[in-house]
Design a protein around this motif. Structure first.
Motif, mmCIF file in Angstrom:
data_model
loop_
_atom_site.group_PDB
_atom_site.id
_atom_site.type_symbol
_atom_site.label_atom_id
_atom_site.label_comp_id
_atom_site.label_asym_id
_atom_site.label_seq_id
_atom_site.Cartn_x
_atom_site.Cartn_y
_atom_site.Cartn_z
ATOM 1 N N ALA A 52 0.941 -1.216 -0.004
ATOM 2 C CA ALA A 52 0.000 0.017 0.051
ATOM 3 C C ALA A 52 0.860 1.210 0.087
ATOM 4 C CB ALA A 52 -1.069 -0.098 1.279
ATOM 5 N N LEU A 53 1.964 1.269 0.752
ATOM 6 C CA LEU A 53 2.787 2.395 0.869
ATOM 7 C C LEU A 53 3.614 2.594 -0.536
ATOM 8 C CD1 LEU A 53 4.309 1.940 4.479
ATOM 9 C CD2 LEU A 53 2.689 3.693 3.595
ATOM 10 N N GLN A 54 3.929 1.453 -1.023
ATOM 11 C CA GLN A 54 4.912 1.512 -2.339
ATOM 12 C C GLN A 54 3.715 2.110 -3.353
ATOM 13 O OE1 GLN A 54 7.258 -1.591 -3.047
ATOM 14 N NE2 GLN A 54 7.342 -1.173 -5.291
ATOM 15 N N PHE A 55 2.687 1.685 -3.395
ATOM 16 C CA PHE A 55 1.534 2.272 -4.909
ATOM 17 C C PHE A 55 0.716 3.264 -4.321
ATOM 18 C CE2 PHE A 55 2.452 -2.573 -5.447
ATOM 19 C CZ PHE A 55 3.321 -2.477 -6.566
ATOM 20 N N ALA A 56 0.738 3.845 -3.051
ATOM 21 C CA ALA A 56 -0.114 5.102 -2.950
ATOM 22 C C ALA A 56 0.193 6.376 -3.770
ATOM 23 C CB ALA A 56 -0.213 5.312 -1.315
ATOM 24 N N PRO A 57 1.668 6.581 -3.825
ATOM 25 C CA PRO A 57 2.298 7.915 -4.157
ATOM 26 C C PRO A 57 1.358 8.020 -5.911
ATOM 27 C CG PRO A 57 3.777 6.843 -3.293
ATOM 28 C CD PRO A 57 2.804 5.843 -2.993
ATOM 29 N N PRO A 58 1.714 6.955 -6.754
ATOM 30 C CA PRO A 58 1.188 7.344 -8.014
ATOM 31 C C PRO A 58 -0.426 7.779 -8.030
ATOM 32 C CG PRO A 58 2.332 5.156 -7.845
ATOM 33 C CD PRO A 58 2.293 5.608 -6.434
ATOM 34 N N LEU A 59 -1.179 7.185 -7.234
ATOM 35 C CA LEU A 59 -2.619 8.020 -6.893
ATOM 36 C C LEU A 59 -2.627 9.124 -6.271
ATOM 37 C CD1 LEU A 59 -5.535 7.271 -7.190
ATOM 38 C CD2 LEU A 59 -5.574 6.534 -4.935
ATOM 39 N N LEU A 60 -1.756 9.677 -5.341
ATOM 40 C CA LEU A 60 -1.764 10.815 -4.537
ATOM 41 C C LEU A 60 -1.101 11.991 -5.554
ATOM 42 C CD1 LEU A 60 -0.951 9.728 -0.982
ATOM 43 C CD2 LEU A 60 -3.078 10.231 -1.992
ATOM 44 N N LEU A 61 -0.285 11.685 -6.488
ATOM 45 C CA LEU A 61 0.718 12.631 -7.109
ATOM 46 C C LEU A 61 0.047 12.627 -8.658
ATOM 47 C CD1 LEU A 61 4.180 11.790 -5.667
ATOM 48 C CD2 LEU A 61 2.566 13.612 -4.874
ATOM 49 N N VAL A 62 -0.949 12.013 -8.934
ATOM 50 C CA VAL A 62 -1.297 11.931 -10.274
ATOM 51 C C VAL A 62 -1.426 13.177 -11.023
ATOM 52 C CG1 VAL A 62 -3.831 11.859 -9.765
ATOM 53 C CG2 VAL A 62 -2.981 10.818 -12.008
ATOM 54 N N SER A 63 -1.914 14.141 -10.488
ATOM 55 C CA SER A 63 -1.956 15.062 -11.519
ATOM 56 C C SER A 63 -0.567 16.001 -11.715
ATOM 57 C CB SER A 63 -2.781 16.339 -10.698
ATOM 58 O OG SER A 63 -2.277 16.722 -9.300
ATOM 59 N N VAL A 64 0.324 15.995 -10.634
ATOM 60 C CA VAL A 64 1.558 16.293 -11.141
ATOM 61 C C VAL A 64 2.348 15.479 -11.922
ATOM 62 C CG1 VAL A 64 3.812 16.895 -9.931
ATOM 63 C CG2 VAL A 64 1.559 17.576 -8.611
ATOM 64 N N THR A 65 2.598 14.057 -11.844
ATOM 65 C CA THR A 65 3.307 13.283 -12.328
ATOM 66 C C THR A 65 2.750 13.389 -13.825
ATOM 67 O OG1 THR A 65 1.743 11.584 -11.692
ATOM 68 C CG2 THR A 65 3.741 11.697 -10.433
ATOM 69 N N GLY A 66 1.428 13.333 -14.119
ATOM 70 C CA GLY A 66 1.018 13.311 -15.603
ATOM 71 C C GLY A 66 1.455 14.707 -16.355
ATOM 72 N N TRP A 67 1.286 15.924 -15.716
ATOM 73 C CA TRP A 67 1.987 17.004 -16.115
ATOM 74 C C TRP A 67 3.304 17.110 -16.494
ATOM 75 C CZ3 TRP A 67 4.827 21.086 -14.002
ATOM 76 C CH2 TRP A 67 4.895 21.999 -14.715
ATOM 77 N N VAL A 68 4.220 16.505 -15.620
ATOM 78 C CA VAL A 68 5.586 16.321 -15.669
ATOM 79 C C VAL A 68 5.700 15.593 -17.021
ATOM 80 C CG1 VAL A 68 7.686 15.445 -14.878
ATOM 81 C CG2 VAL A 68 6.251 16.796 -13.300
ATOM 82 N N ALA A 69 5.255 14.686 -17.235
ATOM 83 C CA ALA A 69 5.264 13.769 -18.393
ATOM 84 C C ALA A 69 5.054 14.251 -19.928
ATOM 85 C CB ALA A 69 4.559 12.376 -18.255
ATOM 86 N N ASP A 70 4.161 15.234 -19.700
ATOM 87 C CA ASP A 70 3.850 15.907 -20.904
ATOM 88 C C ASP A 70 4.795 16.940 -21.172
ATOM 89 O OD1 ASP A 70 1.844 14.531 -22.082
ATOM 90 O OD2 ASP A 70 0.205 15.300 -20.855
ATOM 91 N N ARG A 71 5.374 17.676 -20.200
ATOM 92 C CA ARG A 71 6.049 19.195 -20.293
ATOM 93 C C ARG A 71 7.548 18.944 -20.387
ATOM 94 N NH1 ARG A 71 3.518 23.667 -21.639
ATOM 95 N NH2 ARG A 71 4.810 24.851 -20.253
ATOM 96 N N PHE A 72 8.144 17.716 -19.937
ATOM 97 C CA PHE A 72 9.389 18.073 -19.938
ATOM 98 C C PHE A 72 10.038 16.700 -20.811
ATOM 99 C CE2 PHE A 72 8.101 19.997 -15.941
ATOM 100 C CZ PHE A 72 8.863 20.921 -16.127
#
Length: 439
Positions: A52-72
């Motif tokens: 749970a601890l390992q897989f929680a961050p992708p859900l909690l940070l989804v808006s930031v991580t997706g934006w980073v993947a598109d912008r950089f």
């Protein structure tokens, strides 16, 4: 089946990914075994919390991580995330070998790895579109899955043997060396051969990805189905490790189960690579097949029968997830692909923090077989949701080529219309909105 290998960059990427994924599966196997046998006395709940601890961050940070993947620059981002994960693997190995590792420390490392993975996964998924053209995207996604499951075939078995022979700590250090293959592959790629990405014009907002998915009911259905399987069905470390203990097996027996699971997974990935495009109906059928396979594994009377049932489990799971991933990749607006894939990854992996502790608790209180039955039930519910939507929307009986066919009404003039772009979307999305003909 292997048409994406005609692209130099993809061939190099694939080789690096295979080696790196083998190490990742070795570490995953070692981590589960350390938590289950060294840090606890067979506590499946502790393993569920680690996941749970390992897989929680992708859900909690989804808006930031997706934006980073598109912008950089995705290549540079991957070099950064892979380097950080390599350092975490080295630290884990040293702590385990020196006997300093504790359960709270393992929780901390699981969380740190989850944060890095939250950025790595959407970038890695979207990077495929930088390497191959759109007509090869579905094939490339399926071959990525084949790479992942080839590694699953090798990694857990090797990890099981190493744990018995030299100990768990060395497995983490071996994994650290495999990151060099991915870093080397990224270094020798030819950037001038990358597929051009849509240029960003004006504003680019994080919320665009959410709004886009909200307006695509087919994607919403896929995301719900993937969440159910990710939360309750994809907890294989819990299922396989506790069933191995139930059948009196050690670390080598646990590693062998993970490799047997990969036989079916690899088969499913290769068959997906042969298909010309990903179809929603196959996602629905595979979800039902996964439920049946999990039901068979829950009723397995012997270790051998359980191992054989995992071939079917792996085949159904990868067929569903690879097809779902390919569908999302090939039907999403290129300007939003990173953000939409970040949502997909977050829902797939983010379901684990919800389901893994529940599944682990059920396995501890009522036995592993009860937990596997819960996973089967979740798959049947996912299949039911998908089937219901296809019936209501009319997709179940729609001709596969209907979306590409233009029917003209001689009594009406032919006009070309442009989709209206709501004001809440950014200029970036507006710039990539296609002109289409009316049906």
């Amino acid at each position: 089946m292997f048409r994406s290998f005609s692209v130099f960059n993809y061939r190099v990427w694939f080789i690096g990914a295979v080696v790196s994924n083998i190490g990742a599966w070795m570490q995953s196997t070692a981590q589960s075994w350390v938590v289950l046998t060294q840090l606890t006395d067979g506590d499946a709940g502790a393993m569920g919390l680690t996941m749970a601890l390992q897989f929680a961050p992708p859900l909690l940070l989804v808006s930031v991580t997706g934006w980073v993947a598109d912008r950089f620059d995705r290549r540079k981002l991957l070099m950064l995330t892979q380097s950080v994960m390599m350092m975490l693997a080295v630290a884990l190995g040293i702590l385990v070998l020196t006997g300093v590792m504790t359960l709270p420390l393992m929780y901390g490392f699981a969380l740190a790895l989850g944060v890095v993975t939250a950025f790595d996964n959407p970038v890695r998924q979207a990077f495929v579109s930088d390497l191959v053209k759109r007509e090869h995207a579905s094939n490339a996604v399926a071959l990525n899955s084949a790479s992942f499951n080839t590694a699953r075939l090798i990694g857990p078995a090797v990890a099981g043997v190493l744990i018995v022979v030299v100990g768990s700590g060395w497995v983490f250090l071996v994994n650290a060396t495999t990151f060099l293959a991915m870093l080397g592959a990224l270094a020798v790629l030819r950037p001038h051969e990358f597929i051009p990405r849509p240029k960003t014009l004006g504003r680019s907002r994080l919320a665009d990805g959410f709004r886009y998915v909200r307006g695509r009911p087919d994607l919403l259905v896929i995301f719900v189905m993937v969440f159910l399987l990710g939360a309750f069905g994809m907890n294989f470390p819990i299922f396989a490790s506790t069933m191995a203990l139930e059948f009196g097996q050690g670390a080598d027996g646990f590693g062998l189960l993970s490799s047997i699971l990969a036989i079916g997974s690899l088969t499913g990935a290769l068959l997906a690579a042969r298909r010309d495009r990903a179809r929603l109906r196959l996602v629905v059928l595979a979800a039902g097949g996964f439920g049946l396979a999990m039901l068979a594994s829950a009723l397995a009377p012997t270790y051998l029968f359980y191992a054989l049932s995992l071939v079917l489990v792996g085949f159904a799971a990868v067929t569903m997830l690879t097809t779902a991933n390919g569908y999302v990749q090939t039907t999403t607006d290129p300007a939003l692909r990173g953000r939409v894939l970040a949502l997909y990854v977050a829902i797939l992996l983010g379901g684990t923090p919800v389901g893994a502790p529940i599944v682990g608790w059920i396995a501890t209180e009522w036995g592993t077989r009860s937990a596997i039955l819960v996973a089967a039930l979740a798959a049947f519910i996912a299949c039911g949701i998908g089937t219901t939507w296809m019936l209501v929307s009319g997709r179940l009986h729609r001709d596969a080529e209907r979306r590409f066919r233009l029917t003209l009404d001689e009594t009406r003039p032919l006009t070309v219309i442009e989709d209206a772009v709501p004001e809440e979307f950014s200029d970036e999305v507006a710039a990539t909105t296609p002109v289409r003909l009316p049906r």
